[in-house]
Structure formats: structure tokens, C-alpha cells
Design a protein around this motif. Sequence first.
Motif: not given
Length: 264
Positions: A2-4, A32-37, A69-78
Motif C-alpha cells: 500500500n502507498r505510504l 502509520g504515516v510518514y511525517g515531515t516538518s 513539498l517539491r520533492d516528497i509532497g504531502t497528503d495533509a498538513a497541520k
Amino acid sequence: MNRLAKAMTIAGSDSGGGAGIQADLKTFHQFGVYGTSAITAVTVQNTLGVTGVYPLPTEAVAQQMHEVLRDIGTDAAKTGMLFNAEIIEAVSREISHFDVKKLVVDPVMIAKGGAKLLQDEAIAALKRFLLPLAEVITPNLPEAEFLSGLRIETPEQMREAARAIHQMGPRHVMMKGGHLQGDAIVDILYDGRDFFEMEHERVPTRHTHGTGCTFSAALTAELAKGTPLVEAVDRANRFIVEAIRTAPQIGGGHGPTNHWAAVK
């Protein structure tokens, strides 16, 4: 495989590990979500309080967001602690540029010990630039009072404030009712037309540092995975209740919640 799912937090660093970037990333991992900051400020704090706040240059905040965001992107942000108007404007530009649809705004304004985490002039920028981009805003009642200019002491006043905040642009308003009295906590979600009341247990404890960050991070993680909003709020609420119930009893003040609580 499954896509992460991926989620990004744009917030301050908490040296005590109970709130901010640290709480958000731990919570993302638990879901179970990959986090960036993108770090907006470094705070000096422990469970007894905040003793220093050092905002990063606005350009540094924007560059962190842009490169991720230009490389990894995100499905949601806070967003969490944004501190000043310049950072809010920069964050809003990057959110718009990369067309981040699922944005959770946790309007962090004051620490539990009373330290100010958002400058007064930044509130206008929050309303003007960031709230119209938000899928959902998650104020506690003191934050909702700041934003709406209304006194909130009853559930009906919560609804009135939710209407006022919704007119500032967010698609949903999640009013957290923990500051009202009662054995149970009643939260109210408003979508501009209907109200959804959600009741959950109040856990008697002083170890509640970072509950707003942890709740909004759990909500962001669920949205990143594609969970519908009402279900995502319910899962985030169940997680934060368990995190408070099983708090690790760290420190001599307002200790952190348990970011390794079971996801139910």
C-alpha cells in the motif's frame, strides 16, 4: 504494498518533547504515516513552563516547506505555533503554491503556563491568510474566544463562536470543549450548515501538556490516509483520551500525554 501516506507539521520545537514538532512526529508515526516538518521556532521549555521562544527567520521556514513539498509532497498538513505575522504569510504562500488541500490549523496562542506563543498582530494575519486555506481549525475555547471575540461558557456559545469562526474561511470548525465544566467533554464540529456533537470521557490528571498538538496531529494523520473528516475526528478523540489516560507521569508540572497509546 500500500502507498505510504504522508503528513507535514509546521510548528515550533518543544525541548521537553510533549508538544509541537516532537509530539506531532511521534503521533504521525503511531498512526502509520510518514511525517515531515518545518520548524517555525525553538522554544525552551519543560513540564513546568516555557522560559524562552526563539523564532526562526521567515525565509528558513518557507525554505523548509518548499524543499520538502517539491520533492516528497504531502497528503495533509497541520500548523501549530506560527508566532508572528510574517511566518503566517510565508506558510500560507507555500500552502497555496503547492495546493495542499487537507490543512489542519491548530491556532496555538498561549502555553499552559501562560507564555504567549502568538503575537497579537499575528491574529489578523491568521484570519486573513491562513484560515481561508484550512480544511478544519481546531481551537480550544480560550483560542476560540480570541478568534471570535465572544465569551464562551456554554455549548450554545460554542456554536455561536463556531459560526463566527467559520465565516473567516475554514471549511470546518472543530470546537474542543475541554475548558467547560462537567464529567464528560463535549466537542462540536461545524461544517457551515450542521453541527456534530461528540462526547468523550474527561480524564482527571494534570498531565495534559501537548493535548492540542497531539489531537490535531492524529486528525491530520487520519486525513492523510483518506479517512472522512467526522470519522477522523472520532479516531483522533479516542486516541487523545487513551494518551491522557496512560500518560507517562513525566516531570513536576504539566507532563506530556502518551504518544505511544494504542490507536483504536
